[in-house]
Design an enzyme around this catalytic site. Structure first.
Site: not given
Length: 364
Positions: A10-11, A99, A195
């Site tokens: 991702g960014v 996580c 996710c």
């Protein structure tokens, strides 16, 4: 120092790589690593392959090495199994918190050390701060993107090894940097859901992985009287009003759940507000004595909750309770209470963003 950076594809992680590379001193190096979290035989594995491809492209753009680590087994055990068992036991889990502790700053950090790297870099919107001889997590400068909440359960060693280059930036600024560098993911949408459950339907997900979900059960009122039937306690969350499938002639809210009896208690919204909230599994990511005795704090009870003034009273090595100045809506067992320095509740954004994370614990 040598740095391993978690490259999600991702960014945010891509821009973190660009910023971190510019700050390297002579002799230091950085390696991009993408965690492949999906089962290789699942449809989600295609998303992993896309993430790996985009991350590799960014690393090549920046002249940095890249690799990937297949981590499904560890992720399933630490995160997915935790998520499922929490819901089945009537709690409301936050898998991102776990996580970060077990995978990004647990499994990945251990992998980094085994490869000779000293620290883990991520794209979280948070900051580090040195105070009183300890390294603290500080809220991000952009409070709209602040992710310090999901980092509160890290250990002291994990915080010491964590770096967050995006802490002083806004999301718009991050996208501008990505575009200036020609990153393939500069305009990629942010992920909004868990996710491993991209469609947000966690009940269908649990069915798909074979979890034994509860069947229909009883709705109770606050006096313990049966007032209707529900579809199984996992389908409801504390504070929920819509989708209850029952008409009582007034608005009704989920006040509590009993997983063992498969019962859900409904009542008026006023029953959701609590001044005292108990926590266990207390984590102190910086100063181990930061929450000893009675300590004035600002506390969040979920990710989107505004930090609110309270007093934390420690009752044991890993236990305590919060007494809020004003009653808070729907504290949910299984979510995490995160305690900040009192300035986190300041209405001035610049002051509030300076707040430090003192600790966190699971609401019971």
């Amino acid at each position: 120092m040598n740095y391993m950076i978690a490259m999600s594809g991702g960014v945010d992680s891509s821009v973190s790589l660009s910023l971190m590379k510019k700050s390297l001193r002579e002799g230091e190096e950085i390696l991009g690593v993408t965690l492949a979290l999906a089962d290789k035989n699942s449809p989600e594995h295609e998303a992993d392959e896309k993430n790996i491809s985009d991350a590799r492209s960014v690393c090549e753009n920046q002249g940095v090495g890249h690799t990937f680590l297949y981590a499904h087994d560890g992720f399933k055990k630490a995160v997915i199994d935790y998520f499922t068992s929490s819901y089945l036991s009537g709690r409301t889990p936050n898998p991102c918190v776990i996580c970060n502790r077990e995978i990004k700053f647990g499994l990945l950090y251990n992998y980094a050390k085994s490869r000779g790297y000293d620290a883990v870099v991520t794209g979280h919107y948070a900051r580090r701060a040195e105070y009183g001889g300890y390294t603290y997590i500080r809220r991000a400068a952009d409070l709209k993107k602040d992710q310090s909440y999901v980092l509160a359960m890290l250990s002291q060693n994990q915080v010491n090894a964590a770096y967050f280059p995006l802490g002083e930036y806004t999301k718009d600024e991050a996208r501008e940097i990505a575009a200036e560098n020609g990153f393939v993911n500069a305009h990629r949408h942010d992920s909004q859901d868990i996710c491993f459950i991209p469609d947000g339907d966690y009940v269908s997900f649990m069915k798909r992985i074979g979890a034994a979900l509860p069947k229909d059960g009883n709705y109770l009122d606050t006096e313990g009287r049966v007032i209707g039937r529900h579809r199984g306690h996992v389908n409801y969350t504390i504070g929920q009003r819509k989708g209850l499938g029952i008409s009582l002639g007034r608005h009704a809210f989920v006040l509590s759940k009993d997983a063992e009896k498969n019962e859900v208690v409904l009542g008026d919204e006023g029953g959701l507000f609590k001044k005292r909230v108990y926590v266990n599994g207390l984590s102190l990511p910086s100063d181990p004595h930061a929450l000893d005795g009675e300590v004035r704090v600002a506390a969040k009870l979920r990710y989107a909750h505004k930090p609110s003034p309270a007093v934390f009273t420690r009752t044991g090595e890993r236990d305590g309770y919060l007494t809020f100045d004003e009653a808070q809506r729907a504290p949910s067992p299984g979510q995490f209470a995160v305690m900040y320095t009192p300035d986190a509740s300041d209405t001035d954004e610049k002051t509030s963003s300076l707040a430090l994370v003192l600790g966190g614990g699971e609401i019971i």
